[in-house]
Design a protein around this motif. Structure first.
Motif, short mmCIF file in Angstrom:
data_model
loop_
_atom_site.label_atom_id
_atom_site.label_comp_id
_atom_site.label_asym_id
_atom_site.label_seq_id
_atom_site.Cartn_x
_atom_site.Cartn_y
_atom_site.Cartn_z
N LYS B 73 -30.39 58.70 47.09
CA LYS B 73 -30.58 60.04 46.54
C LYS B 73 -31.78 60.12 45.62
O LYS B 73 -32.10 59.14 44.91
N GLU B 74 -32.43 61.27 45.61
CA GLU B 74 -33.54 61.53 44.69
C GLU B 74 -33.05 61.33 43.26
O GLU B 74 -32.02 61.89 42.88
N GLY B 75 -33.76 60.54 42.46
CA GLY B 75 -33.37 60.35 41.06
C GLY B 75 -33.19 58.88 40.72
O GLY B 75 -33.39 58.00 41.57
N GLN B 76 -32.87 58.64 39.44
CA GLN B 76 -32.73 57.27 38.95
C GLN B 76 -31.37 56.68 39.33
O GLN B 76 -30.36 57.39 39.37
N ASN B 77 -31.35 55.37 39.55
CA ASN B 77 -30.09 54.68 39.85
C ASN B 77 -29.24 54.56 38.59
O ASN B 77 -29.75 54.58 37.47
N PHE B 78 -27.94 54.43 38.78
CA PHE B 78 -27.00 54.12 37.69
C PHE B 78 -27.47 52.84 37.00
O PHE B 78 -27.74 51.83 37.64
N PHE B 79 -27.56 52.90 35.65
CA PHE B 79 -28.06 51.76 34.88
C PHE B 79 -27.08 51.43 33.76
O PHE B 79 -26.57 52.33 33.08
N TRP B 80 -26.83 50.14 33.54
CA TRP B 80 -25.92 49.70 32.47
C TRP B 80 -26.56 48.54 31.71
O TRP B 80 -27.14 47.65 32.31
N ARG B 81 -26.47 48.61 30.37
CA ARG B 81 -26.95 47.50 29.55
C ARG B 81 -25.80 47.01 28.69
O ARG B 81 -25.11 47.80 28.02
N GLY B 82 -25.56 45.70 28.73
CA GLY B 82 -24.45 45.14 27.96
C GLY B 82 -24.82 43.82 27.31
O GLY B 82 -25.80 43.18 27.68
N ARG B 83 -24.04 43.48 26.29
CA ARG B 83 -24.28 42.22 25.58
C ARG B 83 -22.96 41.47 25.40
O ARG B 83 -21.97 42.05 24.97
N TYR B 84 -22.98 40.19 25.74
CA TYR B 84 -21.78 39.36 25.61
C TYR B 84 -21.73 38.66 24.25
O TYR B 84 -22.76 38.30 23.69
N HIS B 85 -20.50 38.47 23.76
CA HIS B 85 -20.27 37.70 22.54
C HIS B 85 -20.32 36.20 22.87
O HIS B 85 -20.38 35.82 24.02
N MET B 86 -20.27 35.40 21.83
CA MET B 86 -20.18 33.94 22.01
C MET B 86 -18.93 33.62 22.86
O MET B 86 -19.00 32.78 23.75
N ASP B 87 -17.82 34.28 22.55
CA ASP B 87 -16.65 34.22 23.43
C ASP B 87 -16.91 35.22 24.55
O ASP B 87 -16.77 36.43 24.37
N MET B 88 -17.28 34.70 25.72
CA MET B 88 -17.76 35.59 26.78
C MET B 88 -16.64 36.37 27.46
O MET B 88 -16.89 37.08 28.42
N ASN B 89 -15.39 36.26 26.94
CA ASN B 89 -14.37 37.21 27.38
C ASN B 89 -14.61 38.59 26.75
O ASN B 89 -13.98 39.57 27.13
N LEU B 90 -15.53 38.68 25.78
CA LEU B 90 -15.79 39.93 25.06
C LEU B 90 -17.22 40.39 25.28
O LEU B 90 -18.15 39.59 25.29
#
Lengths: 323, 323
Positions: B73-90
């Motif tokens: 589709k015309e337009g920008q793709n869905f974008f997500w930015r995330g950051r993991y903690h030292m405990d990567m369950n979070l």
């Protein structure tokens, strides 16, 4: 086969999100002896104050626990107050009064010194070293500790680890002590100290067993509909773990097999599950070996799966052959 | 047996305590199709923007994924930015740009509507309901969701749950949705909606399978020395879970056995473990069914224990008989 335990005997006041209790029986050694005495004779070394209720000592005596090593001293008993979060894997310490425990130095009665199994419950590593001086050659030494000693007395703690066979640690403690991001990397570092086995306790997720020879076992937790109070779960785990091993005849070279250790961890998880179902040691009071056997059978059903699965075919495997 | 999946196709920028990557392939449907296409043909429904790299679509096509349902589709793709903690369950979400995903409404191509297996990946429950309108009678509908929908669109989410067979939820999501303190109590409440199975994902601790008939299975996690990036582990779990089920012939009544489901959960954990070993879908790119088989065999060794243990005697049992 008897077990020697040295550790704290406390009175605890505990708040959970649902209820609270005041000055109930607590302390690592208390949970441990209550648990392990289901399996064998336990020799207990510790100290209590004049305010420590006699009924607890009587209860242990009735379970065949040898209390010769428990000193009754002028002064207040060790007291701990804690509060659990909604996620009961987390808790805060609100108050600690050491009382007679403050200047405790363990004295192991002569007749205890031949106990083949030794449990160094969570106390100051300096005191654990004092025990090792008095009991130089147990068949198996199992060590428990806590965050506090990693922070404050790391070098003595390391010395005790070097002289132990089995280390019990929570996942957070492994991460904290080793500063490794993964438990596996942390455990590998810990084996550098000469330990034979490391058990990583995962709270409500069960426990992991690592062998210095590379063996690995993930033991399921026994599922609980309701956790009333998780205090003492780790100490009771140790009681089930060592209690089970006390029933095993080790090999000619004095060592246990990996299958012995696996069963021991499962017993640890089972005993730990009983204690969470009530405050203090009450969840363990009336447990019989038949109750343990029932949960053992359930855990087999809950965690074993078809060992013989084989893939029939795969889209990607086929394609790989073509390309 | 083909699988239909509807879900997000994203570009992710991810920070872990150790490194970071920019605009790599992400999104629930992306992880799912990459994983499930190891087992079977997957029919994909989703939307991408004009900036979505063609190479990802080519990669899926090479794996036999049917992309007829993916709109460019015309337009920008869905974008997500995330950051993991030292405990990567979070992890924390730092940025979300919906782009073309913002007004996405799934259109299921006619030839997809007979897919016997349906995976409703984590998207707005309203969109999941739109899919169910178009695909009224799959043999098995598996539902994934997230905290956000529990908070903001609970009633529609509940409606989707009522129309699904298998619900995948994290432990926190179960607690949050049901407001029950224990997972077991929460799961019991969820079964009131008519679900057949509930899988509780425990991150690095594995997964629990609950059946409406009371069956219970605790599946071990595959142990990882190093977790590079856990993004997509849950979606890849779903890919392994449904992928495995696609290889099973259900019974005459169209249902799977508990042993089928157990194996499916083990496959889910295995596939989830591969994806954590690298960023984006890279941990899955070169995985073959032989790799899966090897980890399956290892997990048997890692989690099975002597099923035949029986107590010989117990101090406390003996005493009980005497008293």
């Amino acid at each position: 086969m008897s077990i020697l335990v040295v550790g704290s005997i406390a009175l605890d006041s505990i708040e959970t999100p649902f209820t609270r209790v005041e000055r109930v029986l607590g302390g690592a050694a208390s949970y441990f002896v209550t648990a392990a005495s289901l399996y064998t004779k336990v020799n207990m070394v510790g100290v209590v104050g004049k305010d420590f209720p006699q009924e607890h000592l009587t209860f242990w005596e009735q379970r065949g626990v040898d209390l010769k090593g428990v000193e009754i001293k002028e002064g207040q008993n060790f007291f701990w107050r804690g509060r659990y979060h909604m996620d009961m894997n987390l808790r805060d310490t609100l108050e600690t009064e050491l009382g007679v425990f403050g200047d405790f130095h363990p004295i192991v009665p002569e007749e205890y010194r031949q106990s083949p199994l030794l449990f160094l419950a969570n106390i100051h590593p300096e005191l654990q070293l004092e025990v090792l001086e008095q009991v130089p050659s147990p068949r198996l030494t199992v060590l428990d500790t806590m965050e506090l000693w990693i922070n404050t007395t790391r070098s003595q703690l390391t010395e005790v680890m070097k002289r132990s066979d089995v280390l019990l640690m929570s996942e957070e403690e492994v991460r904290h002590y080793t500063d490794q991001p993964s438990v596996l990397a942390g455990v590998r570092q810990l084996f550098g100290l000469g330990l034979k086995y490391i058990v990583v306790k995962l709270g409500s997720y069960g426990a992991l067993l690592f062998g210095a020879d590379g063996t690995y076992f993930s033991a399921p937790a026994y599922p609980l509909e309701e956790v009333i109070d998780p205090t003492g779960a780790g100490d009771s785990f140790a009681g089930g773990f060592l209690g089970y091993l006390s029933s095993v005849q080790p090999g000619a070279d004095g060592t246990y097999t990996i299958d012995d250790l696996k069963r021991a961890v499962v017993h640890g998880n089972i005993i730990g599950s009983f204690v969470c179902s009530d405050f203090s040691i009450d969840g363990l009071r009336n447990v019989t070996m038949s109750d343990v056997e029932l949960r053992y059978k359930e855990l087999v059903l809950f965690s074993h799966f078809d060992p013989s699965w084989k893939p029939v075919s795969s889209l990607q495997d086929t394609k790989e052959q073509v390309l």
